[in-house]
Design an enzyme around this catalytic site. Sequence first.
Site, PDB file in Angstrom:
ATOM      1  N   MET A 117      35.935  49.504  44.566  1.00 24.74           N
ATOM      2  CA  MET A 117      36.100  48.481  43.536  1.00 24.74           C
ATOM      3  C   MET A 117      36.919  48.933  42.332  1.00 24.74           C
ATOM      4  SD  MET A 117      33.920  49.501  40.816  1.00 24.74           S
ATOM      5  CE  MET A 117      33.134  48.108  40.037  1.00 24.74           C
ATOM      6  N   TYR A 118      37.302  50.192  42.248  1.00 27.95           N
ATOM      7  CA  TYR A 118      38.093  50.655  41.105  1.00 27.95           C
ATOM      8  C   TYR A 118      39.467  49.992  41.135  1.00 27.95           C
ATOM      9  CZ  TYR A 118      34.592  54.345  40.365  1.00 27.95           C
ATOM     10  OH  TYR A 118      33.437  55.033  40.134  1.00 27.95           O
ATOM     11  N   SER A 119      39.784  49.285  40.090  1.00 34.18           N
ATOM     12  CA  SER A 119      41.026  48.502  40.007  1.00 34.18           C
ATOM     13  C   SER A 119      41.184  47.594  41.216  1.00 34.18           C
ATOM     14  CB  SER A 119      42.247  49.417  39.873  1.00 34.18           C
ATOM     15  OG  SER A 119      42.279  50.065  38.630  1.00 34.18           O
TER      16      SER A 119
END
Length: 328
Positions: free
Chosen positions: A60-62
């Site tokens: 889910m990072y960026s």
Amino acid sequence: MEYVNLGKTGLKVSRICLGCMSYGDPTSSRHPWSLNEADSRPFIKRALDLGINFFDTANMYSDGAGERVVGKALRDFADRDSVVIATKLYFDLRPGDPNGPGLSRKAIFREIDASLKRLGTDYVDLYQIHRWDYSTPIEETLEALHDVVKAGKARYIGASSMHAWQFAKALYLADLQTRTRFVSMQPHYNLMYREEEREMLALCRDQGIAVLPWSPLARGRLARPWKVDATAREKIDTYGAGLYARTEASDKPVVEAVMAVAAERGLSPARIALAWLLGRPAVTAPIVGATKLPQLDDAVAALEVKLSAEEVARLEAPYLPHAIVAFE
């Protein structure tokens, strides 16, 4: 650099893990404060040059861009088998899809393949559940993760941010059903938030679980004096604001204790706060983020700092109990 075993496994990891939440795409909906690919790559290269072999990211990072940026940089700068790549799943990357978030068998099989594609690798070394899924039986999650390991897509599995009773249940069921066992735990743990000392850290020590604290500097709050203006990230990081309310009565004395010890030692506050964390018996490797290159050098230099018992007592004395946070 120092290297230690990841829990009871034979896997050697650096005692500093580079947290890669800050690397990805500033136009993403989730992390608008992140660095773009060009600005991110020097941090991964510098980490490797410093001897860091452990890199933590998440799907889910960026909104997925984080894995792409980290994976490409590691392919360009390192031999795949010489680095330890950790990623995570749980949060929703598919708005409108009822099967988007969580730890169902469907979600796990879909997300491991998507992460491997973005990272550009055949396997991850550590595949972690980002949170506890209250809507999926833990038995289903454990069996699916076991199958991911047996398929060769992950070498080990880990967990993050849950109640100790939940983690104990997962470890017990894995043993009972002969499933792959979690080897690591990512707790929210630093001088400003020490609630994990109540149960989780003792459980991890008893069970031989690696402890990988996230937010080791309290989103930078332990790296600067109390009244210094908020960073650019802090001004728009609503999640971080929920973690640290900057309560003057409870948290300011902790920050001031760090500042005082740092001044006496002639060292940066970040180095002192990390040295305290590295000295905790349960801690394997703090997950350190960096958006300025000197921050990486400072983190690695913390390995050389040995605090006295008196200094540790001064750093710990101001702490007051906090409400539990980050167990979404």
